[in-house]
Design a protein around this motif. Structure first.
Motif, PDB file in Angstrom:
ATOM      1  N   LEU A   5      16.580  -3.082  -7.405  1.00 55.53           N
ATOM      2  CA  LEU A   5      15.199  -3.521  -7.604  1.00 55.53           C
ATOM      3  C   LEU A   5      14.663  -2.892  -8.880  1.00 55.53           C
ATOM      4  O   LEU A   5      14.814  -1.688  -9.103  1.00 55.53           O
ATOM      5  N   THR A   6      14.010  -3.710  -9.700  1.00 57.97           N
ATOM      6  CA  THR A   6      13.355  -3.219 -10.914  1.00 57.97           C
ATOM      7  C   THR A   6      11.855  -3.434 -10.764  1.00 57.97           C
ATOM      8  O   THR A   6      11.407  -4.526 -10.413  1.00 57.97           O
ATOM      9  N   ILE A   7      11.087  -2.387 -11.016  1.00 61.53           N
ATOM     10  CA  ILE A   7       9.622  -2.439 -10.914  1.00 61.53           C
ATOM     11  C   ILE A   7       9.035  -2.150 -12.293  1.00 61.53           C
ATOM     12  O   ILE A   7       9.361  -1.127 -12.909  1.00 61.53           O
ATOM     13  N   LEU A   8       8.173  -3.030 -12.771  1.00 62.46           N
ATOM     14  CA  LEU A   8       7.484  -2.816 -14.043  1.00 62.46           C
ATOM     15  C   LEU A   8       6.126  -2.197 -13.747  1.00 62.46           C
ATOM     16  O   LEU A   8       5.242  -2.856 -13.181  1.00 62.46           O
ATOM     17  N   GLY A   9       5.953  -0.937 -14.112  1.00 60.12           N
ATOM     18  CA  GLY A   9       4.692  -0.250 -13.879  1.00 60.12           C
ATOM     19  C   GLY A   9       4.846   0.912 -12.921  1.00 60.12           C
ATOM     20  O   GLY A   9       5.495   0.786 -11.880  1.00 60.12           O
ATOM     21  N   THR A  10       4.249   2.051 -13.274  1.00 60.20           N
ATOM     22  CA  THR A  10       4.300   3.237 -12.410  1.00 60.20           C
ATOM     23  C   THR A  10       2.905   3.710 -12.035  1.00 60.20           C
ATOM     24  O   THR A  10       2.664   4.901 -11.851  1.00 60.20           O
ATOM     25  N   ALA A 303       7.062  -4.005   0.534  1.00 57.87           N
ATOM     26  CA  ALA A 303       8.190  -3.139   0.867  1.00 57.87           C
ATOM     27  C   ALA A 303       8.915  -3.660   2.110  1.00 57.87           C
ATOM     28  O   ALA A 303      10.154  -3.705   2.147  1.00 57.87           O
ATOM     29  N   ALA A 304       8.149  -4.075   3.105  1.00 56.04           N
ATOM     30  CA  ALA A 304       8.769  -4.621   4.308  1.00 56.04           C
ATOM     31  C   ALA A 304       9.539  -5.899   3.992  1.00 56.04           C
ATOM     32  O   ALA A 304      10.669  -6.091   4.468  1.00 56.04           O
ATOM     33  N   THR A 305       8.954  -6.752   3.164  1.00 53.78           N
ATOM     34  CA  THR A 305       9.623  -7.993   2.773  1.00 53.78           C
ATOM     35  C   THR A 305      10.917  -7.704   2.035  1.00 53.78           C
ATOM     36  O   THR A 305      11.970  -8.289   2.326  1.00 53.78           O
ATOM     37  N   LEU A 306      10.877  -6.785   1.081  1.00 58.47           N
ATOM     38  CA  LEU A 306      12.075  -6.457   0.299  1.00 58.47           C
ATOM     39  C   LEU A 306      13.140  -5.781   1.160  1.00 58.47           C
ATOM     40  O   LEU A 306      14.332  -5.838   0.836  1.00 58.47           O
ATOM     41  N   ALA A 307      12.714  -5.160   2.252  1.00 61.64           N
ATOM     42  CA  ALA A 307      13.669  -4.502   3.152  1.00 61.64           C
ATOM     43  C   ALA A 307      14.226  -5.461   4.205  1.00 61.64           C
ATOM     44  O   ALA A 307      14.958  -5.037   5.105  1.00 61.64           O
ATOM     45  N   GLY A 308      13.865  -6.746   4.091  1.00 57.65           N
ATOM     46  CA  GLY A 308      14.442  -7.732   4.991  1.00 57.65           C
ATOM     47  C   GLY A 308      13.560  -8.179   6.132  1.00 57.65           C
ATOM     48  O   GLY A 308      13.991  -8.943   6.997  1.00 57.65           O
ATOM     49  N   ASN A 309      12.291  -7.729   6.128  1.00 57.81           N
ATOM     50  CA  ASN A 309      11.346  -8.126   7.173  1.00 57.81           C
ATOM     51  C   ASN A 309      10.163  -8.833   6.520  1.00 57.81           C
ATOM     52  O   ASN A 309       9.145  -8.204   6.229  1.00 57.81           O
ATOM     53  N   PRO A 310      10.255 -10.136   6.253  1.00 59.86           N
ATOM     54  CA  PRO A 310       9.184 -10.853   5.546  1.00 59.86           C
ATOM     55  C   PRO A 310       7.819 -10.629   6.197  1.00 59.86           C
ATOM     56  O   PRO A 310       7.651 -10.870   7.401  1.00 59.86           O
ATOM     57  N   THR A 311       6.871 -10.128   5.405  1.00 59.03           N
ATOM     58  CA  THR A 311       5.563  -9.725   5.924  1.00 59.03           C
ATOM     59  C   THR A 311       4.453 -10.285   5.055  1.00 59.03           C
ATOM     60  O   THR A 311       4.405 -10.031   3.846  1.00 59.03           O
ATOM     61  N   ARG A 312       3.552 -11.045   5.673  1.00 61.32           N
ATOM     62  CA  ARG A 312       2.405 -11.598   4.949  1.00 61.32           C
ATOM     63  C   ARG A 312       1.352 -10.519   4.718  1.00 61.32           C
ATOM     64  O   ARG A 312       1.117  -9.665   5.572  1.00 61.32           O
ATOM     65  N   VAL A 313       0.717 -10.589   3.566  1.00 64.15           N
ATOM     66  CA  VAL A 313      -0.366  -9.655   3.257  1.00 64.15           C
ATOM     67  C   VAL A 313      -1.637 -10.109   3.968  1.00 64.15           C
ATOM     68  O   VAL A 313      -1.962 -11.296   3.993  1.00 64.15           O
TER      69      VAL A 313
END
Length: 386
Positions: A5-10, A303-313
């Motif tokens: 995973l690449t994130i632009l911005g800290t 984070a949940a979505t990227l970990a395999g648990n699709p989560t709506r905001v």
């Protein structure tokens, strides 16, 4: 192993996402890329540091190196991404090509000065949007070795918080803005006037109903010409005329954007597969809420979505707390123009309730001692994104 995973911005969005993801996946390779120093700090504290005379080193909780060690991630600082190529999944850093598997754009928003700042004034005219900006302004104040005359252009949330903070630090502050009262986008005029009265009593000069016409170098300071013909002189100028999402990089990659930000769905997915966006740069299902609670909700969901648990905001009815100790302010601006504002109390302790045609509460604003009603009214107000 999960795809890198690449994130632009800290900022709070990028680092918040990386931390949330690490609680769910301890092994996934993460690379964070930032144009600034990459220090970990709380952005809301930038507008509370001058009254406390806090040097930038006190605001930084961890260095970029410590962040990298804590997260088990690669952190590339002072690095600008100049282009995104979604077809080949490549980032361009000037002439360097950097492949990515999944990308999150968390580049935040950028200040909008009302005019181009002349080159000869860049050491005296500032914006503060990150710790590096705070550092530059802090040391400009320090070099004066005396209380400064500071002109603040803008009376929105940032302008009001910094004017209160700088006045609390012993500086002479003048605020210039076209609106009749401060925080005009958050407060009906009577509550804005209560804030204005408190700022005036706190020694802040308010030059409302005026715009900045020009800036000029006057030797040791800056000359400001206003739209009504008045002129004033300051040692330093702080421009606080709003933020706009940093969408250029995404727009040039043909990712759907608008003035409101990079368009995403409730899963923070952009119009291009493999690319997400969050934070101040993201317009989530038509809403760009540039505040801490929505940002944190997005980081947790993504984070949940990227970990395999699709989560709506989902966004709750989260009011904005404005850091103006001279007159505390809390506001939940209505998503649409209210049919009326119902105002109760006596200045400076006022409650304003925004109501629709049927008398339903759709937003509120509170000043002074009435800010203690924020939990009660938030429970009765509608969520921003259900």
């Amino acid at each position: 192993m999960s795809a890198p995973l690449t994130i632009l911005g800290t900022g709070m969005a990028g680092l918040g996402l990386a931390r949330q993801l690490r609680t769910l996946d301890s092994e996934r390779p993460i690379t964070l890329i930032t144009a600034d120093s990459g220090d970990d700090y709380s952005k809301p504290l930038l507008s509370t540091g001058f009254a406390k005379r806090q040097p930038p080193e006190r605001l930084a909780q961890r260095s970029a190196l410590e962040v990298a060690d804590q997260l088990g991630a690669v952190v590339r600082t002072h690095t600008r991404v100049t282009a995104i190529d979604p077809e080949s999944r490549t980032l361009w850093l000037d002439h360097e090509a950097l492949p990515y598997s999944e990308l999150v754009i968390a580049t935040g928003a950028v200040p909008q000065p009302p005019m181009t700042i002349p080159d000869d004034l860049t050491a005296k005219v500032f914006t503060i949007n990150d710790l590096d900006d705070y550092r530059a302004f802090y040391y400009a104040l320090t070099r004066l070795n005396r209380p400064a005359r500071v002109a603040i252009v803008g009376s929105g949330l940032v302008g009001c918080e910094f004017s209160n903070d700088l006045a609390g630090g012993g500086h002479r502050v003048s605020v210039i803005a076209p609106e009749a009262t401060p925080l005009a986008r958050l407060l009906p005029e009577s509550l804005g006037q209560a804030l204005a009265d408190a700022m005036h009593e706190g020694g802040i000069e308010l030059l409302m109903g005026r715009t900045l016409a020009s800036l000029e170098d006057v030797g040791a300071g800056v000359g400001l010409a206003l739209s009504d013909g008045r002129t004033l002189e300051a040692d330093l100028v702080l421009v606080a005329t709003g933020l706009k999402p940093r969408v250029q990089l995404a727009a040039e990659a043909n990712i759907e954007t608008s003035a409101a930000g990079i368009h995403t769905d409730r899963y923070l997915r952009t119009s291009v597969p493999g690319i997400h966006a969050l934070g101040d740069v993201a317009c989530v299902d038509g809403v760009n809420a540039m505040h801490v609670q929505p940002l944190q909700a997005c980081a947790k969901a993504l984070a949940a979505t990227l970990a395999g648990n699709p989560t709506r905001v989902r966004y709750g009815p989260w009011p904005v707390l404005v850091k103006t100790p001279l007159c505390p302010v809390v506001a939940l601006p209505p998503a649409r123009t209210p049919a009326r504002w119902r105002i109760e109390g006596e200045s400076p302790d006022l409650t304003a309730m925004a109501e629709d045609e049927d008398g339903r509460l759709i937003g509120f604003a509170l000043t002074g001692a009435c800010v203690r009603r924020k939990v009660e009214l938030a429970r009765a107000a509608p969520a921003l994104l259900v």
